[in-house]
Every structure is written in structure tokens, then in C-alpha cells.
Design a protein around this motif. Sequence first.
Motif, mmCIF file in Angstrom:
data_model
loop_
_atom_site.group_PDB
_atom_site.id
_atom_site.type_symbol
_atom_site.label_atom_id
_atom_site.label_comp_id
_atom_site.label_asym_id
_atom_site.label_seq_id
_atom_site.Cartn_x
_atom_site.Cartn_y
_atom_site.Cartn_z
ATOM 1 N N CYS A 24 0.850 -1.187 0.000
ATOM 2 C CA CYS A 24 0.000 0.000 0.000
ATOM 3 C C CYS A 24 0.873 1.219 0.000
ATOM 4 C CB CYS A 24 -0.914 0.005 1.230
ATOM 5 S SG CYS A 24 -2.062 1.411 1.232
ATOM 6 N N SER A 83 -9.360 -0.345 -3.291
ATOM 7 C CA SER A 83 -8.333 -1.155 -2.646
ATOM 8 C C SER A 83 -8.960 -2.334 -1.922
ATOM 9 C CB SER A 83 -7.544 -0.293 -1.651
ATOM 10 O OG SER A 83 -6.695 -1.098 -0.854
ATOM 11 N N PRO A 197 -5.413 6.055 1.130
ATOM 12 C CA PRO A 197 -5.601 5.071 0.052
ATOM 13 C C PRO A 197 -5.728 5.710 -1.323
ATOM 14 C CG PRO A 197 -7.640 5.386 1.240
ATOM 15 C CD PRO A 197 -6.596 6.157 1.990
#
Length: 211
Positions: A24, A83, A197
Motif C-alpha cells: 500500500c 483497494s 488510500p
Amino acid sequence: MRAVVSLAALYIAFHIRRRQPGQCSGRGIAVGVSRILKCTGFAAAALMVVCLTRPAAAQVTLGSPGDPPHIAFGAGAFDVTPSSSNKHGGTAAEFRGEYRFGDVGLWPISPFIGVSGTSDGAFYGYGGFGFDINFGPSWVLTPNGAVGYFGRGSGTNLGSVVEFRTGAEFAYRFPNLSRLGVAVHHTSNAGIGKRNPGEQSVVVMYSMPIR
């Protein structure tokens, strides 16, 4: 007109990186190029086909000083590449409304303000700047950036109430100065929140001049 397609592709590629499994990024979720292209497929293909069939002798210019202010409306998809690590939210319908001030003495930069909402109840109120890259009188590529307040609703958690949006709109300018195009944007909090994100959106935009 091949220059239009190349510029748009380079801009999208700059913001999109492939993600390794389990990784990530702090700058926003990394996504596969194929997924974003799938979302823009038919709309982008239609624009490019028409563009490539036009005469290629168009002159490239910056700014649109002859254009009046515009009101713009759009509809599309929010968080088109969600995600897997984000348990809440996901892809949702997005609706936008903007007021574009046009040439206000900051050539070639043009300010705008706007609001957007999603089918998950998210809200984004923002303001920013863009500038036109004209390929002849009809085709316009408009890179732009904005910052504003974000409320997630029941959708994707972007990690902060302050979110930054960058992207571009590729549009056809009609003789009456209205425009129809596709806008691709990336929104993230630039690392000011604990979570970042990010999200990608694809929206079809129509703007009409205010005389």
C-alpha cells in the motif's frame, strides 16, 4: 491530433503505478493501467476515433481567452479501482457540478469551484485552477488541480477531511462554446492523514457557457 492522445496517456500513466500484492503506497492506492483503461474504454475510444479522423493541421495554443464562464455537470464513477485493504466503500456513482470562471485576467489559468456527491453519500466541495491546451478550435485538454472538504458518507475512507484532486479533462468544444468530454482524476490527502488510500474517478462532463 495524435499529440492529444499521447498527452492524455502520459498524464494518466504519471498518476497510476502497478501495485505489488499486499503493498500500500502512502501517496494513494496504486492500480493497474488496464483497469483504468477498461473504465474509460468506450468514451475515450469514441473521442479518439473522432479526433483522429479530423484534419491534423490544428495549431496548439494555451488558454481560452475568448470563452465565457461555464456551468458544468457530470456523471460517472468514483473509486473505479478500490483497494482490497479498504473494508468500507468501493466503486460508486458520482455526480458533479462546477462553476468555471473562464478568463479572469490570470491567463492561461482559469479558476473553478464545484461540488460532487456519490451514491454512497460522500460529499466533496472544492476549488481549484486549470488551464486549456487547445488543439485547433475544437479539441481541448485541461489539466487541473483542486483542494477541498471531503465527507465520506458510507463510502470509501480517504483518510482526511481535506483532500487534493489532480487530473485532466479531454473535451470537444462545440461552435456555441459548450463542451463535452471525459475527466479522469486522482484524489488523495497527500499524506496528511494516517490513511491515504486515494481514489480514481472517471466522469463524463458537459459544460455550457453563461452569456
